[in-house]
Design a protein around this motif. Structure first.
Motif, PDB file in Angstrom:
ATOM      1  N   TYR A   1       0.845  -1.187   0.000  1.00 48.94           N
ATOM      2  CA  TYR A   1       0.000   0.000   0.000  1.00 48.94           C
ATOM      3  C   TYR A   1       0.881   1.237   0.000  1.00 48.94           C
ATOM      4  O   TYR A   1       1.642   1.478   0.938  1.00 48.94           O
ATOM      5  N   VAL A   2       0.812   2.060  -1.061  1.00 56.46           N
ATOM      6  CA  VAL A   2       1.680   3.223  -1.210  1.00 56.46           C
ATOM      7  C   VAL A   2       0.840   4.462  -1.484  1.00 56.46           C
ATOM      8  O   VAL A   2       0.027   4.459  -2.403  1.00 56.46           O
ATOM      9  N   PRO A   3       0.978   5.538  -0.696  1.00 60.73           N
ATOM     10  CA  PRO A   3       0.275   6.782  -1.006  1.00 60.73           C
ATOM     11  C   PRO A   3       0.841   7.398  -2.283  1.00 60.73           C
ATOM     12  O   PRO A   3       1.900   7.021  -2.759  1.00 60.73           O
ATOM     13  N   ARG A   4       0.110   8.367  -2.823  1.00 66.49           N
ATOM     14  CA  ARG A   4       0.611   9.075  -3.993  1.00 66.49           C
ATOM     15  C   ARG A   4       1.907   9.792  -3.640  1.00 66.49           C
ATOM     16  O   ARG A   4       2.137  10.195  -2.513  1.00 66.49           O
ATOM     17  N   LYS A   5       2.798  10.016  -4.620  1.00 69.61           N
ATOM     18  CA  LYS A   5       4.157  10.486  -4.348  1.00 69.61           C
ATOM     19  C   LYS A   5       4.228  12.011  -4.218  1.00 69.61           C
ATOM     20  O   LYS A   5       5.028  12.672  -4.873  1.00 69.61           O
ATOM     21  N   TYR A   6       3.386  12.630  -3.392  1.00 72.61           N
ATOM     22  CA  TYR A   6       3.497  14.048  -3.126  1.00 72.61           C
ATOM     23  C   TYR A   6       4.551  14.272  -2.049  1.00 72.61           C
ATOM     24  O   TYR A   6       4.766  13.432  -1.183  1.00 72.61           O
ATOM     25  N   TRP A   7       5.188  15.475  -2.100  1.00 72.34           N
ATOM     26  CA  TRP A   7       6.272  15.737  -1.146  1.00 72.34           C
ATOM     27  C   TRP A   7       5.755  15.718   0.288  1.00 72.34           C
ATOM     28  O   TRP A   7       6.451  15.268   1.201  1.00 72.34           O
ATOM     29  N   ALA A   8       4.494  16.184   0.484  1.00 74.28           N
ATOM     30  CA  ALA A   8       3.948  16.175   1.847  1.00 74.28           C
ATOM     31  C   ALA A   8       3.782  14.748   2.357  1.00 74.28           C
ATOM     32  O   ALA A   8       4.003  14.462   3.535  1.00 74.28           O
ATOM     33  N   SER A   9       3.395  13.852   1.463  1.00 77.34           N
ATOM     34  CA  SER A   9       3.245  12.460   1.875  1.00 77.34           C
ATOM     35  C   SER A   9       4.585  11.847   2.232  1.00 77.34           C
ATOM     36  O   SER A   9       4.657  10.951   3.073  1.00 77.34           O
ATOM     37  N   ARG A  10       5.661  12.320   1.605  1.00 75.69           N
ATOM     38  CA  ARG A  10       6.986  11.789   1.908  1.00 75.69           C
ATOM     39  C   ARG A  10       7.525  12.321   3.230  1.00 75.69           C
ATOM     40  O   ARG A  10       8.146  11.598   4.000  1.00 75.69           O
TER      41      ARG A  10
ATOM     42  N   TYR B   1      11.853   4.311  11.050  1.00 80.86           N
ATOM     43  CA  TYR B   1      10.700   4.396  10.164  1.00 80.86           C
ATOM     44  C   TYR B   1      11.091   4.147   8.710  1.00 80.86           C
ATOM     45  O   TYR B   1      10.379   3.471   7.962  1.00 80.86           O
ATOM     46  N   ALA B   2      12.234   4.693   8.313  1.00 86.44           N
ATOM     47  CA  ALA B   2      12.676   4.519   6.931  1.00 86.44           C
ATOM     48  C   ALA B   2      12.958   3.053   6.613  1.00 86.44           C
ATOM     49  O   ALA B   2      12.662   2.570   5.516  1.00 86.44           O
ATOM     50  N   LEU B   3      13.542   2.340   7.577  1.00 89.65           N
ATOM     51  CA  LEU B   3      13.860   0.930   7.340  1.00 89.65           C
ATOM     52  C   LEU B   3      12.614   0.059   7.256  1.00 89.65           C
ATOM     53  O   LEU B   3      12.623  -0.983   6.601  1.00 89.65           O
ATOM     54  N   ARG B   4      11.551   0.476   7.906  1.00 82.86           N
ATOM     55  CA  ARG B   4      10.342  -0.333   7.885  1.00 82.86           C
ATOM     56  C   ARG B   4       9.246   0.260   7.014  1.00 82.86           C
ATOM     57  O   ARG B   4       8.171  -0.324   6.887  1.00 82.86           O
ATOM     58  N   SER B   5       9.492   1.401   6.384  1.00 81.49           N
ATOM     59  CA  SER B   5       8.437   2.041   5.606  1.00 81.49           C
ATOM     60  C   SER B   5       8.016   1.208   4.419  1.00 81.49           C
ATOM     61  O   SER B   5       6.867   1.235   3.999  1.00 81.49           O
ATOM     62  N   GLY B   6       8.952   0.424   3.851  1.00 78.59           N
ATOM     63  CA  GLY B   6       8.602  -0.424   2.720  1.00 78.59           C
ATOM     64  C   GLY B   6       7.629  -1.509   3.088  1.00 78.59           C
ATOM     65  O   GLY B   6       6.946  -2.056   2.243  1.00 78.59           O
ATOM     66  N   GLU B   7       7.543  -1.821   4.385  1.00 80.66           N
ATOM     67  CA  GLU B   7       6.615  -2.860   4.820  1.00 80.66           C
ATOM     68  C   GLU B   7       5.540  -2.293   5.736  1.00 80.66           C
ATOM     69  O   GLU B   7       4.960  -2.986   6.547  1.00 80.66           O
ATOM     70  N   ASP B   8       5.275  -1.002   5.591  1.00 80.09           N
ATOM     71  CA  ASP B   8       4.323  -0.353   6.484  1.00 80.09           C
ATOM     72  C   ASP B   8       2.949  -0.995   6.424  1.00 80.09           C
ATOM     73  O   ASP B   8       2.238  -1.070   7.403  1.00 80.09           O
ATOM     74  N   GLU B   9       2.579  -1.468   5.210  1.00 77.12           N
ATOM     75  CA  GLU B   9       1.314  -2.183   5.101  1.00 77.12           C
ATOM     76  C   GLU B   9       1.571  -3.658   4.854  1.00 77.12           C
ATOM     77  O   GLU B   9       0.729  -4.360   4.340  1.00 77.12           O
ATOM     78  N   GLY B  10       2.747  -4.135   5.162  1.00 75.86           N
ATOM     79  CA  GLY B  10       3.071  -5.539   4.994  1.00 75.86           C
ATOM     80  C   GLY B  10       2.660  -6.341   6.200  1.00 75.86           C
ATOM     81  O   GLY B  10       2.013  -5.842   7.120  1.00 75.86           O
ATOM     82  N   THR B  11       3.084  -7.566   6.212  1.00 71.93           N
ATOM     83  CA  THR B  11       2.578  -8.477   7.227  1.00 71.93           C
ATOM     84  C   THR B  11       3.077  -8.165   8.624  1.00 71.93           C
ATOM     85  O   THR B  11       2.318  -8.251   9.585  1.00 71.93           O
ATOM     86  N   ASN B  12       4.373  -7.809   8.788  1.00 70.27           N
ATOM     87  CA  ASN B  12       4.875  -7.547  10.141  1.00 70.27           C
ATOM     88  C   ASN B  12       4.151  -6.367  10.775  1.00 70.27           C
ATOM     89  O   ASN B  12       3.711  -6.439  11.924  1.00 70.27           O
ATOM     90  N   ALA B  13       4.032  -5.263  10.018  1.00 72.21           N
ATOM     91  CA  ALA B  13       3.318  -4.111  10.562  1.00 72.21           C
ATOM     92  C   ALA B  13       1.847  -4.427  10.768  1.00 72.21           C
ATOM     93  O   ALA B  13       1.223  -3.934  11.710  1.00 72.21           O
ATOM     94  N   LEU B  14       1.311  -5.246   9.905  1.00 71.53           N
ATOM     95  CA  LEU B  14      -0.093  -5.599  10.016  1.00 71.53           C
ATOM     96  C   LEU B  14      -0.363  -6.378  11.297  1.00 71.53           C
ATOM     97  O   LEU B  14      -1.366  -6.161  11.975  1.00 71.53           O
ATOM     98  N   PHE B  15       0.536  -7.281  11.658  1.00 72.95           N
ATOM     99  CA  PHE B  15       0.354  -8.038  12.893  1.00 72.95           C
ATOM    100  C   PHE B  15       0.458  -7.125  14.111  1.00 72.95           C
ATOM    101  O   PHE B  15      -0.185  -7.371  15.132  1.00 72.95           O
TER     102      PHE B  15
ATOM    103  N   GLY C   1      -7.291  -5.240   7.088  1.00 73.30           N
ATOM    104  CA  GLY C   1      -6.094  -4.422   6.924  1.00 73.30           C
ATOM    105  C   GLY C   1      -5.508  -4.508   5.530  1.00 73.30           C
ATOM    106  O   GLY C   1      -4.878  -3.553   5.049  1.00 73.30           O
ATOM    107  N   LEU C   2      -5.697  -5.628   4.847  1.00 72.25           N
ATOM    108  CA  LEU C   2      -5.208  -5.796   3.483  1.00 72.25           C
ATOM    109  C   LEU C   2      -6.228  -5.381   2.442  1.00 72.25           C
ATOM    110  O   LEU C   2      -5.982  -5.528   1.241  1.00 72.25           O
ATOM    111  N   ARG C   3      -7.381  -4.879   2.891  1.00 81.26           N
ATOM    112  CA  ARG C   3      -8.459  -4.438   1.996  1.00 81.26           C
ATOM    113  C   ARG C   3      -8.931  -5.588   1.105  1.00 81.26           C
ATOM    114  O   ARG C   3      -9.127  -5.431  -0.101  1.00 81.26           O
TER     115      ARG C   3
END
Length: 719
Positions: free
Chosen positions: A31-40, A147-161, A209-211
């Protein structure tokens, strides 16, 4: 551990919603938000904002509490406050990962210490100012790195649990075959802190959580290691449209080959085995088929019948006490034995135990402890499948059905009972305990599924109640030989084409087996069904009618004329392929032919008297001798007294318990007017009285009826 991505459908930095799409940034997407600078930037700003407001708060505390007279009290208060907040953070952090728990507790403790010193000496002190600036920046940067190290999995399984309170559950390498509709994720559970059942209870939250749709996430335990499990995610519901029937799965094969009635959600075939296989350590099984009206049970039955009738070593007998030929009428006349009508089916069921005994005895003489294909190849004894539609009409004879279910499997019989629900009122627990396979279609609520599927399968994610009858043909199958991970996997039957079914069945007419001789005689059936004639009650067999006008009809199966041209008759009077004698191939109404059956079978099946009484001599005025049985017979008695009725009820309960029928409701007992001379209200009150006396125990409700359990003698004494 990225699984899915979602495309934003709004045009703003805070836009939400969207569709699942594959992404090029991860193997399976996320799950990735749109690439706006505010979102980053926004996820990294909170720590720095906290650092900025810390200094003014310290200045405010020093101004209000920094006076010499107030410092001791303020210091004590801030020490207690900082210690308490640190302990609270550590306690609440148990639901998070270890690194998050340590970092959060350390951040609160360091912040509390800084506020204490700032209150005493003031935040403007040069040393304290640099501690705030450098130390605070270090903490903020540490949180940003995490946060940066886990941002790629923010909506992945570890964060989901973590979001569902199972932060210590760890995921392994995600597996998904190219083009597959299934993703599997190994799970590692913390010893003593989380169980497979805990994860199974959270599957709906994980799917949310996975929609994804309900039932898309399942968790199955590792049978060898309860600290390991497998999570299966099915993002697309491929069962919406049934696949066309591909034809018989094993045409001309043995019944020991699996029956294939449909496909799982990953497009793998569903396999159902009826006979046992000692080499595969698989037991023979009976099947119960459950599902609400319109859920697809009959369609599944037709597909299964076509599978059976295209095999070479099996005979199919269909009992339908309710619908007549509506369900099985499409079958060719020479394919399956069909018994219709409630009384006819009940009468047939009473013959089955004798057939089982005869067939088991014969297997034992040949040296077999269960039916195997070699029995048919060498001796011509086929496997027999008894398929009962609307089984609740036949299950009224619980004692006979229990005997059949307990003894049939090793004798080469399989029992399939199809009905909407298998509640205590419709099927007693003794019969249900013998049904090793549960085939569950859509049901109204989870409680109905629990009568067909085991608790383990339901806990693993089986939810037939989500279909009800809106998705005909969708089912779960729990049976011997099916891998553990597939027991909770939904499937759907093929889309039936009646014309193709008839063609396939007719094409295999030449290879189909006939009933073994002694089995056919015990069941009162011809060895092979040749034609089906429908006659009306009290109508001569030669005046066959039709089914017009809505009159009740009875279907009977007859044999061809022995003198019919082209009919093969063995020269020796015995057919070695089936064990059927020429006498047994004669017309079923030929009493002389029936007399040629073996003597032991005559006595066992027909129960003929060995010493009939001689004919009486005399005329109409001759006085008949007295019958001692009639003379000694007791005359009908009047209505039992209350004490006698209660004694009969206690005797009935004890007799039921001795047979193993320890759980029952008032609906499972005989009509009280005949047995006790009283109505149901009296019987209901007496059962309540026995429960109050400790003889029975109330264990639940079956509709409006109370379900009781007979307490053991030890339980009564303990009470």
């Amino acid at each position: 551990m990225e699984l899915f991505s979602r495309r934003d459908q709004r045009g703003g930095a805070g836009g939400g919603g969207g569709d699942f799409v594959p992404t090029g940034e991860a193997k399976f997407g996320f799950y990735v938000p749109r690439k706006y600078w505010a979102s980053r930037v926004a996820p990294y700003a909170a720590e720095w904002a906290g650092l900025v407001v810390t200094w003014p708060i310290g200045y405010f505390l020093h101004s209000g509490l920094g006076a010499p007279a107030r410092v001791p009290w303020a210091s004590a208060f801030l020490v207690l406050l900082g210690t308490g907040l640190s302990a609270l953070t550590w306690q609440l952090g148990r639901a998070r990962g270890a690194s998050t728990r340590w970092m959060a507790t350390a951040t609160v403790a360091i912040g509390g210490l800084w506020f204490l010193v700032a209150t005493v000496i003031g935040p403007a002190d040069p040393l304290l100012f640099w501690v705030w600036l450098l130390g605070g920046s270090t903490l903020a940067l540490a949180w940003n790195i995490k946060y940066a190290l886990r941002s790629g999995e923010d909506e992945g399984t570890n964060a989901l649990f973590e979001k569902v309170g199972l932060a210590k559950v760890r995921t392994g390498q995600v597996e998904a075959a190219p083009g597959s509709n299934k993703v599997t994720v190994p799970l590692s559970l913390p010893a003593g802190e989380a169980s497979v059942e805990d994860v199974q209870k959270a599957t709906d939250q994980l799917a949310q959580g996975l929609r994804l749709h309900k039932g898309s996430v399942r968790v199955t335990p590792n049978q060898d290691d309860l600290s390991q499990a497998t999570m299966t995610i099915v993002p697309t519901d491929v069962l919406r449209t049934p696949q066309p029937w591909p034809g018989p799965s094993h045409p001309g094969g043995s019944i020991t080959d699996p029956i294939v009635p449909g496909l799982y959600e990953d497009n793998e075939p569903v396999r159902l085995w009826l006979p046992g296989d000692p080499s595969a350590k698989r037991n023979a099984t009976h099947v119960q088929i459950n599902g609400m009206n319109g859920a697809g049970k009959s369609e599944a039955g037709k597909l299964t019948w076509a599978e059976i009738l295209t095999r070479r070593d099996v005979v199919l007998v269909i009992l339908d006490p309710s619908k007549g030929e509506q369900t099985a009428g499409f079958l060719p006349d020479d394919s399956a034995h069909l018994i219709i009508g409630e009384r006819q089916c009940q009468a047939f069921v009473r013959k089955v135990p004798a057939a089982i005994s005869a067939q088991a005895h014969q297997l034992g003489q040949w040296g077999y402890d269960q039916w195997v294909p070699e029995v048919y190849d060498r001796f011509g004894m086929p496997y027999v499948v008894l398929w009962v539609e609307e089984a609740s009409k036949v299950l009224q004879d619980a004692a006979t059905l229990t005997t059949i279910a307990e003894t049939a499997r090793s004798a080469g019989f399989a029992l399939a009972l199809s009905q909407q629900r298998s509640t205590f009122r419709r099927m007693n627990t003794d019969i249900r305990a013998q049904l090793g396979a549960g085939w569950c279609f859509g049901v109204k609520d989870p409680d109905d599924a629990a009568f067909c599927l085991s608790d383990e399968v339901i806990d693993a994610g089986a939810r037939p109640d989500r279909w009800k009858n809106r998705r005909p043909g969708c089912f779960y199958l729990e049976a011997p030989g099916i891998p553990e991970e597939r027991l909770a996997m939904p499937a759907r039957t093929f889309n039936r084409d009646t014309d193709r079914l008839i063609q396939a069945i007719a094409a295999h007419a030449g290879i189909r087996a006939r009933l073994f001789g002694t089995t056919a005689a015990a069941l009162g059936l011809p060895p092979r069904p040749v034609r089906t004639t429908t006659i009306r009650p009290n109508q001569p067999a030669g005046q066959a009618g039709d089914q017009q006008g809505g009159d009740h009809v009875v279907s009977i199966t007859t044999l061809p004329d022995p003198n019919q041209p082209g009919l093969h008759r063995p020269e020796s009077g015995h057919d070695p392929a089936s064990g059927v004698s020429a006498a047994e191939l004669a017309d079923a109404t030929d009493l002389d032919a029936l007399a040629e059956l073996p003597d032991d079978l005559d006595a066992a099946v027909f129960g003929l008297p060995t010493d009939p009484e001689p004919d009486l001599a005399g005329d109409g005025d001759t006085k008949l001798p007295e019958d001692p049985d009639i003379a000694d017979a007791a005359l009908p008695r009047s209505r039992p007294t209350r004490a006698e009725a209660r004694a009969k009820l206690r005797e009935l309960v004890n007799r039921q318990a001795a047979k193993g029928l320890t759980e029952f409701s008032i609906r499972d007992l005989p009509e009280p007017a005949q047995l006790f001379g009283r109505g149901r209200s009296w019987l209901s009150g007496e059962l309540s009285r026995l429960a109050d006396a400790g003889v029975l125990e109330v264990i639940g409700q079956d509709g409006n009826a109370t379900v009781y359990r007979v307490r053991t003698r030890h339980e009564r004494n303990a009470a």
